[in-house]
Design an enzyme around this catalytic site. Structure first.
Site, PDB file in Angstrom:
ATOM      1  N   CYS A  62       0.910  -1.093   0.063  1.00 38.34           N
ATOM      2  CA  CYS A  62       0.018   0.114  -0.342  1.00 38.34           C
ATOM      3  C   CYS A  62       0.771   1.316  -0.129  1.00 38.34           C
ATOM      4  O   CYS A  62       1.479   1.712   0.920  1.00 38.34           O
ATOM      5  CB  CYS A  62      -0.926   0.063   1.186  1.00 38.34           C
ATOM      6  N   TYR A 195      -5.608   3.951  -9.214  1.00 35.04           N
ATOM      7  CA  TYR A 195      -6.576   3.390  -8.690  1.00 35.04           C
ATOM      8  C   TYR A 195      -7.954   3.996  -9.563  1.00 35.04           C
ATOM      9  O   TYR A 195      -8.864   2.871  -9.670  1.00 35.04           O
ATOM     10  CB  TYR A 195      -7.014   3.613  -7.138  1.00 35.04           C
TER      11      TYR A 195
END
Length: 345
Positions: A62, A195
């Protein structure tokens, strides 16, 4: 109270993780990232700034949390803020981040197996995804902040009493307005841009995100043509935010955002800039290329096929460290070539 789907793991009743493509897609197919939920800052009348009070939870995969781990090390906050990493494990359903690197998958500081346990202890009605970074109060076991937008700035400003001697000034007062503006732009076009393309559920949403991302990369490539870092001679908070996304581009994100218009290595300035940052120990220590390359959802793929092909054959034989340590020559762009940081006053 909201209704949740559960799975029982080792006697723990764990809520199933919400899916982005269900809960964070608007009527036009655009990905709209969920807002951060625990956003209270630190200081008088807020979360107290105390040495040893907080536990930072982050994940190798992440980039939102990766930047917090880098800043923690750069500033020398290791003794002030403890840390642990999470990842996903194979379960019947997706249960989110789990302390898979610890014995019995139990965090030794918090005594929990899943990050979600600290979230729901703080707010039992929370309905969003349980995300990293998460800063958890070790006295209560509750998440107190998951605000990736500002967490590194809190480390840089509010936790200054615990910085090491000679710590870098990553958020200089005279540049804060410009850094904040750059960080907002990076979020929309770069950090969240990958994303928005990955999770888009309409052609319009996809191509908007795809084109915006590569247009932003072109802008950054031009910006870095005549200066070593985003704001000149020294690394700032913005450089960390850009690095954690582009370090994953060729080995991870490029598989998800569609036809690869350009790889990181196709941008001479950005590629040299990324390597220049990697050679700083705190960046290198917190960069896991083999994990980036293997970032697949184990609940949705044939794990055996994946491990026996790309991951085992290609990834394991790649010497990422040697590649990324290749000299860049970018020090010639700086008025202070021997230093990448300006020390705090």
């Amino acid at each position: 109270m909201a209704e949740f789907d559960y799975e029982v793991v080792d006697g723990r009743k764990i809520r199933v993780r919400p899916q982005e493509v269900v809960s964070e897609i608007d009527e036009n197919g655009y990905f709209v990232r969920q807002p951060n939920h625990f956003t209270e800052g630190f200081g008088e009348g807020k979360n107290p700034v105390e040495k040893g009070r907080y536990h930072l939870v982050w994940a190798k995969l992440c980039h939102w949390s990766n930047r917090a781990s880098i800043v923690r090390e750069l500033l020398g906050l290791e003794d002030a803020i403890s840390v642990n990493k999470v990842d996903h494990a194979k379960h019947e359903k997706n249960l989110g981040w789990e302390f898979v690197y610890d014995k019995d998958h139990i965090d030794p500081v918090l005594g929990i197996q899943f990050l979600s346990e600290a979230y729901y202890k703080a707010d039992d009605d929370y309905t969003g995804r349980t995300t990293v970074p998460a800063l958890i109060d070790t006295k209560t076991g509750k998440v107190v902040n998951n605000d990736y937008t500002w967490l590194t700035n809190y480390f840089e400003v509010d936790f200054k009493p615990f910085h090491k001697k000679g710590a870098p000034d990553l958020y200089p007062e005279e540049l804060r307005k410009d850094i904040d503006e750059m960080n907002d732009w990076l979020f929309d076009n770069i950090n969240n841009g990958v994303y928005k393309a990955t999770f888009a559920r309409s052609k319009e949403a996809y191509w908007d995100a795809y084109n915006s991302f590569y247009a932003a990369m072109d802008i950054l490539e031009k910006r870095l043509e005549n200066q070593r870092f985003l704001f000149g001679d020294y690394v700032t908070d913005s450089d960390i935010r850009l690095y954690t996304t582009i370090a994953r581009l060729d080995v991870s994100y490029s598989r998800n955002i569609g036809p690869c218009k350009h790889r990181l290595v196709d941008y001479p300035n950005l590629w040299g800039y990324a390597r220049d940052l990697y050679q700083i120990p705190a960046f290198r220590h917190n960069t896991y290329f083999k994990d980036f390359a293997a970032s697949v959802d184990l609940n949705e793929v044939d794990e055996e096929y994946w491990e026996n092909t790309y991951y085992d054959i290609v990834v394991q034989e790649t010497d990422w460290d040697t590649i990324w340590k290749t000299p860049t020559g970018r020090e010639s762009l700086s008025k202070d070539p021997a230093h990448k940081f300006k020390a705090e006053k």
